[in-house]
Structures are given as C-alpha cells and as structure tokens.
Design a protein around this motif. Structure first.
Motif, PDB file in Angstrom:
ATOM      1  N   HIS A   1       0.790  -1.227   0.000  1.00 58.72           N
ATOM      2  CA  HIS A   1       0.000   0.000   0.000  1.00 58.72           C
ATOM      3  C   HIS A   1       0.834   1.294   0.000  1.00 58.72           C
ATOM      4  CE1 HIS A   1      -3.891   1.971   1.136  1.00 58.72           C
ATOM      5  NE2 HIS A   1      -3.071   2.874   1.638  1.00 58.72           N
TER       6      HIS A   1
ATOM      7  N   HIS B   1       1.503   4.468  -2.730  1.00 54.61           N
ATOM      8  CA  HIS B   1       1.332   5.917  -2.535  1.00 54.61           C
ATOM      9  C   HIS B   1       2.515   6.672  -3.136  1.00 54.61           C
ATOM     10  CE1 HIS B   1      -2.318   6.612  -0.319  1.00 54.61           C
ATOM     11  NE2 HIS B   1      -2.006   5.810   0.687  1.00 54.61           N
TER      12      HIS B   1
ATOM     13  N   ASP C   1      -0.386   7.643   6.387  1.00 54.56           N
ATOM     14  CA  ASP C   1      -1.845   7.608   6.273  1.00 54.56           C
ATOM     15  C   ASP C   1      -2.442   6.903   7.471  1.00 54.56           C
ATOM     16  OD1 ASP C   1      -1.293   4.961   5.823  1.00 54.56           O
ATOM     17  OD2 ASP C   1      -2.131   4.888   3.801  1.00 54.56           O
TER      18      ASP C   1
ATOM     19  N   THR D   1      -4.071   3.742   7.503  1.00 51.85           N
ATOM     20  CA  THR D   1      -3.898   2.308   7.581  1.00 51.85           C
ATOM     21  C   THR D   1      -3.506   1.715   6.245  1.00 51.85           C
ATOM     22  OG1 THR D   1      -4.989   0.222   8.115  1.00 51.85           O
ATOM     23  CG2 THR D   1      -6.372   1.929   7.166  1.00 51.85           C
TER      24      THR D   1
ATOM     25  N   ASP E   1      -6.199   7.452  -0.663  1.00 52.49           N
ATOM     26  CA  ASP E   1      -6.194   6.155  -1.335  1.00 52.49           C
ATOM     27  C   ASP E   1      -6.768   6.190  -2.754  1.00 52.49           C
ATOM     28  OD1 ASP E   1      -4.930   5.206   0.850  1.00 52.49           O
ATOM     29  OD2 ASP E   1      -6.476   3.780   1.461  1.00 52.49           O
TER      30      ASP E   1
HETATM   31 FE    FE Z   1      -3.394   4.945   2.184  1.00 54.01          FE
END
Ligand code: FE
Ligand code: ZN
Length: 763
Positions: free
Chosen positions: A486, A490, A511, A513, A739
């Motif tokens: 994740h 980003h 962020d 999570t 996200d």
């Molecule tokens: Fe995120």
C-alpha cells in the motif's frame, strides 16, 4: 509548390470539436484532403501549397479547441492523390481503441448566450450543447464516440439538428449529444404522486420549492444532486437528518465567481481551479459560516454551475447559495439511475427534477484545492476521469495491459493500455455493497471500452489479504496477478505523475492504515528507491499497539489507548480535563493483556490520539474527521514552539510528543496552542528525519503521499522547514494523495516490475 502529408494527432482530440476545427482551417488555407477519427486519434491527409501546409501545422497547435489536448503529433510526407476539396471522412473502427475519451465539459459561453436568447430555437433548453461543450464520458456507451454509441441514441434528430450536425461550418457539426426542444429529451418534476412537465414550468416550480426550504433531487451529468437553500438552517438540518450525514461537510454551488468570493477567500490559483474546464468543487477558506453546511471546518467546498440546467435554475431565481451534495444516504455511492434514485432518495427528497437523458455511468463531482504546494485534486472524478493521467515510457511497450484495483477506501481503478494510464472516477468505500458493485461495473466498463481480454491483462491488487479488492482480484479470470504494498503504491503514484521513472527518491508515506510487509498496520513509513528498482523501507514511526485493529479508526480514544500505554507519568484519563469514556479503559485492558491488539506505525492514529487528548472523545462520523479537527483547532492558535518528536535510529518517537500534549492540557493551556504545537512538532520531526535520510542515502527528491498529507497546515509547516534545504518536495497533484491515488501507484510498480523481468529474460 504542392506537397502532401499525413498527420496523426493523439491526445484528447475526439468529441471536442477537433474535426470541424481542422476542416475550417484547411478550407481557409485552400488545402485539400480529409480528416477522420481513427482508433488512435485523429488522422489528417493534407495536400496543397507547401507554405499553407506549414501554416496549417502552426495553427493546428496554436488554435486548437479549448477542450482538446494534443499529446503527440506525427507528420509524415505522403503521396499526392489529387483531392479537389477537403472532407470529413467516416470514423474508422478496426483495431483496439487507444483513443482517449473526453471527460465531460461545462456548457460553453456561446451555448449560454443562445439559451438566454428568446429568439433562439434552444431558448432555455436544458440539454443545449455543442462540440465545445456538454456531456461526454457520462453519455458514452461504447467507442468510437458516435451518436448510436451514446445515451442519446433514442432521440433521432429532427431536420434542424440534422442539418447542423452535418454542416462542417456549424458549431454543432458532429456534436454527438446535440438536441433541441423539438427532438431532444426534457426535464420533468415529480412531487409526490404528481408529475409535472414542460422545461420552463418545472424549473420555476423547482425554484419555488427550493425557496420554500424543500430538498430537491436534481439529475445532473453523472448522477443526482440533493439541493437545498444553503442559507436556510432548517433545510440544511433536514438534509443532514434525512441523509444520515451528521457532520461531513456539504459542497455548495453559486452562480458566479463574485458570489463565490463573497463566501470564501479565493487565491489566484483557487480561482483558476474554480473556473477551469473541470469545474471541480474547490475547497477554500470560508469568509463566513453557513450554519450546518461545513461544521468545524475552516474551508468550504464551492463550485460553479456547469450544466445548462444549473444555469437555468439560478436564472429563474433559485436561492443564491445552494447545497449541492451527492444524492445518496450516508456513504452509499451517488444515485444515477432514475428508478434507483426514486427508491433510495424517497425519504430524503421532497421532489425530483428528472432529466430524460440516461446517464451512462456514475460520476461524482471532483474535489480540488489550491494548496500550499500547488493545486491538488482530492477526489478525481467528473471532468477529469477517464483522462489519461500519465504515459508510461514507450516504445518498450509491455504487451499486456495492466489493471490495478486500488485500495478498499476511496477506491479508484487504473487501466494501462499501451503505456497510457487511465484512472477511473472515484468509486468509494468498497465496504459498502453498492460501492462494490460500482467497482465491478467500472472494471467491466473499462475493459469493454478498451476491448481488453482477460488473457491480455496483468491484475494488480493491494497486499492486504482481507481487502475486498484483493479478494476480487484473486477471483478474476486472468493468469498474472501481482500484489503491491500500500504505502509503496502511494509513493509510486507521485513519481508516476511526474514521469520520474528512474529517479531515486526518498518517499514519506503517511496515512491511517495499510497492510505492511510484516503483516502489521503501517502508516508512518519512509522508503528509498525508484519505480524501476523498487522501494526499501528505511525508517518509520515508533510502533504502537492498536487494540481492535482497523476498527480503532472509528474511536480516537481506542487508538489512543495503544499509543498512550507507552507514555509514562500520565494521570487517569477518565478524569478531567480528559474525561475519556469507558471504551478507553477497556481498550487499555486489551493492550496490557496483548489481546486482539496489533502493532501499528500509523500516523493517522497518532493524530487521533492527539485529538482524543484535546477533547475529541466521541466516535468519528467520517474518515479522517479527528485529524481534520486537530488541524482546524490549530488554525486558531498564535505563534507557538513545536513539541519534541525526535528521530533516532530510524524511528520517529511519539512519546515525548504525546507527553507534551497531555501535560500542557493538564496545565490548562488552551487547546488551540496545544494543537498547533503538536502539528508543528510533527512537521519538525518529519523534516529532521527527511533531512537525515536524504543525506545518508544521497537523495535530493523527496516524495510525500498518503491521506495525512491532505493536512494543509502540515504541508505549510513542511514547506517552511524544508523549503530552502535544496531538497525537491513532491506530492500528488493529478491523483489524490489519499487512497484514490493507490491504483495509479500500483499500476506503475507493476509496469516496471514487468520491464525488469523482460530485461532479465533478455539478458
Ligand atoms: Fe493509504
Ligand atoms: Zn456549447
């Protein structure tokens, strides 16, 4: 001297008045040949005087229609064929379409003038449009972009529209959604059991209802809005109660820039965004509070009318500030089909203003901000989607397309076709059943539109084993699948936006999570690497415990328990001034017993902890609310020093930071100053870590992404800290830092993974 050439133009060149424009300048310059919409863009064959051909090429670039965007232009000599005149040929349709679909366009000034002109055939016609304006993505059913492939297919032209449509000299030449009151769709109004028709009658009735404080569901381009008078406190309160939207800010619409300036402070950049062709909702500092519209928020989301209907409502005397919010209940996706809207909104709307033209797909309003680091998109949707965000480096084309599925919150998906990255509109939170269906629909939609077969695609999903998007990815009928972590996604999203394929960068990914390499909950990560070679985690927030895992995101005090368990010398937080509810003690029990507790490095939860200490002890009603509240409170402070947030041995230590917050609170320091010192502490700590890591890894580009960097105050502070260090500061601008940008980052990492593999195989 006579010469001939073949010109290929790629970019946003279809459905934006490009062919009539080409026709016009070619005939003006006495050139012969043809123009056509091909699968890869627009192709032009030109014959005539060499000097005229040259001035054609100059004018093609300098005078192109406002909504078009030429990305690539290829001119090659051709054999003369002896054409007598210039013509527009039928669309070609054979290979796979890689043409870019134009996003929707706001109604243009010429159409507005005609709409206001009582002698015009389209006087006050809510579906007026031309090649320079009107719907595109929201009416396209299939490619190529021709009338039978749009939601206007059921309204055959009358003689008048047919003549305009076929006249190359006319502004409506090949304007696919063109219509007039004789042959086109209309609006009608449903109030209870009653159905009222007649465009002007229903617009007047709608205005009366809005003035009387009623809530009206209004069909727009990509879905329904719920509209009410923003200055009518009761109407706004009713909207909140009926929509189950307790506190999340509503956007408003005003008729003019002047009206916007009366409500918010507009910087030059903000004004440019507001009036840009995308007409997004722009977040800007509010000058006055509209009660209940954006509670506990420094900013107000504001937009200008972009459909003919919206202009007609204002012209007919609608309240000057309208709440215009996505028509849905709570976090459901926006309603866009009539029956579904009647069904889902019957308890919310007092009336429905319904347009007969169907909406091909759901597209919300986009949200943008002219921030401290430049204009940035926070929700990329109407009028941006499905534009290509970036082109991956070609000709080293991967034979396969890439479909990246994004994350579960604020989901978007990205499809890469022949190097072009098409990012979908905002889909929403996949936990919601309807949003998940929208996610499936959007994937199907993109795959069909670009005619991609499952055997020709690599699917990329998040590394989180429990994400719905991951589970869906694993079910898809393609062979190649890949997981991307994740927070690396980003960082990759920013580098992809910048086209920085080989650039070594330090990435700061903060962020709420995301699933980490070690299975813990990440959210405060530093990486060094590049898109081509991947990213190595080099530092992070000191780990805390998170009782209840991701569910703790709903309750700042629950998140606080895990962080504060490590802070020494705290009094009982059940007592004043903290007055934490019993949930805190229960969560603390879990932490001490190490039951249902997960390690986390989430900066989002660190903000939640600060919010709890400052008095936000209830549960949140929308994602990121507690952190936004801290920022809002901090804005009210004077000059303050920062709290300590030391960086040591690859860890940012939150303990002194939180201890300072708690102690100052006990001393009775005002919460605005505490919040400010906390925010500054975060910025200073991050800046120190960034400088140290950039030095030790010999990097001069720093990349900031993740939802935490939507915090404007943090960006301002970071700029002050890092602005003159010689480091380059990059963040997201074309896709959201939240996200919503994950799918682009996933696609970029998968793309270069494939390239690496290819080089390895070749070696
Ligand atoms: Fe995120
Ligand atoms: Zn127009």
């Amino acid at each position: 001297m006579t010469s001939a050439c073949l010109i290929k133009v790629r970019g946003v060149v279809q459905g934006v008045g490009f062919r009539p424009f080409v026709y016009r300048i070619a005939t003006e310059l006495h050139l012969s040949g043809w123009v056509l919409n091909g699968q890869e863009g627009v192709a032009i064959h030109l014959e005539g005087d060499e000097a005229h051909v040259q001035s054609f090429l100059d004018r093609l670039k300098s005078e192109a229609p406002p909504a078009s965007r030429i990305v690539e232009m290829d001119v090659a000599p051709a054999a003369t064929a002896g054409f007598q005149n210039f013509s527009i040929k039928e669309s070609e349709r054979n290979q796979r379409p890689t043409v870019r679909i134009s996003p929707d366009l706001p109604v243009c000034n010429e159409c507005l003038r005609e709409m206001a002109d009582a002698s015009n055939r389209r006087h006050q016609y809510p579906y007026i449009n031309c090649t320079n304006c009107g719907p595109r993505y929201t009416v396209i059913l299939a490619l190529p972009y021709d009338r039978p492939n749009t939601t206007m297919k059921d309204w055959p032209f009358d003689e008048y529209c047919d003549r305009e449509y076929h006249d190359p000299a006319n502004r409506r030449f090949h304007a696919q959604p063109v219509a007039c009151p004789q042959c086109g769709p209309h609006y009608y109004l449903r109030v209870g059991e009653e159905t009222i028709s007649g465009d002007d009658v229903v617009i007047r009735r709608t205005v009366e209802l809005l003035k009387a404080g009623k809530i009206v569901a209004v069909k727009g381009l990509g879905g329904y809005h719920l509209a009410c008078d923003a200055r009518n406190v009761d109407a706004v309160a009713a909207m909140r109660a009926r929509k189950f939207r307790k506190e999340k800010p509503f956007a408003v619409m005003v008729e003019t820039v002047a009206a916007a300036e009366a409500l918010v402070e507009l910087s030059a950049d903000a004004k440019e965004l507001l009036t840009s062709i995308a007409r997004p909702i722009v977040l800007a500092p509010a000058k006055r509070e509209l009660l209940g519209v954006a509670p506990d928020n420094r900013e107000l989301g504001i937009m200008l009318p972009y459909t003919p209907l919206q202009h007609l409502l204002f012209a007919a005397g609608a309240p000057p500030v309208l709440v215009m919010t996505s028509a849905n209940r709570s976090s459901e996706p926006i309603a866009y089909e009539d029956d579904d809207a009647f069904d889902r909104l019957s308890g919310i709307a007092d009336a429905f203003l319904v347009g007969e033209r169907p909406i091909a797909r759901r597209v919300d309003d986009s949200v943008a901000r002219a921030g401290a680091w430049g204009p940035a998109i926070l929700r990329r949707s109407r009028a941006y989607a499905p534009g290509a965000v970036t082109s991956f480096p070609l000709p080293s084309r991967t034979e396969k397309s890439i479909l990246a599925l994004g994350a579960d919150l604020k989901n978007t998906v990205t499809l890469v076709v022949e190097g072009q990255a098409f990012v979908s509109q905002h889909i929403g939170d996949l936990d919601h059943y309807d949003a998940f269906r929208a996610f499936e629909e959007t994937i199907r939609d993109l795959m069909t539109m670009y005619q991609i077969r499952w055997e020709d695609v690599v699917v990329v999903h998040d590394a989180h084993p429990e994400y719905r998007s991951t589970a869906h990815g694993l079910r898809l009928p393609c062979v190649e699948k890949r997981a991307v972590q994740h927070h690396r996604a980003h960082i990759a999203s920013v580098l992809a936006e910048h086209g920085a394929w080989a650039r070594l960068a330090l990435g700061i990914s903060f962020d709420g999570t995301g699933y980490g390499d070690d299975g813990s909950i990440w959210g405060g990560e530093f990486f060094v690497g590049s898109l081509q070679n991947g990213f190595e985690r080099v530092a992070h927030l000191r780990p805390a415990a998170l009782p209840g895992g991701d569910a703790a995101a709903q309750y700042p005090v629950q998140a606080a328990a895990g962080f504060l368990a490590q802070v020494e010398g705290l009094p009982s937080l059940s007592d004043a001034p903290f007055s934490f509810p019993s949930r805190y003690a229960a969560a603390l029990q879990l932490v001490h017993k190490k039951v249902r507790t997960f390690p986390t490095t989430s900066v989002g939860r660190l903000f939640d902890t600060a919010a709890a200490l400052l008095g936000f002890t209830r549960h949140i009603t929308f994602e990121g609310q507690a952190a936004m509240w801290v920022e809002h409170i901090a804005r009210g402070a004077g000059e303050v020093d920062c709290y300590p947030f030391p960086f040591l041995n690859g860890e940012l230590d939150f303990r002194p930071l939180l201890q300072a917050v708690a102690m100052d609170r006990i001393k009775g320091r005002n919460i605005a100053d505490i919040a400010r010192a906390f925010q500054r502490g975060i910025a200073h700590g991050v800046a120190e870590a960034t400088k140290a890591l950039a030095r030790s890894h010999n990097v001069d580009v720093t990349v900031f992404s993740g939802g935490v960097f939507q915090n404007e105050l943090l960006l301002e502070d970071l700029k002050a800290e890092l602005g003159n260090t010689g480091l380059q500061l990059w963040t997201n601008q074309a896709v959201p830092a939240n996200d919503g940008g994950i799918s682009l980052g996933q696609a970029a990492l998968a793309f270069f993974d494939d390239m690496k593999k290819k080089y390895r195989d070749a070696a």
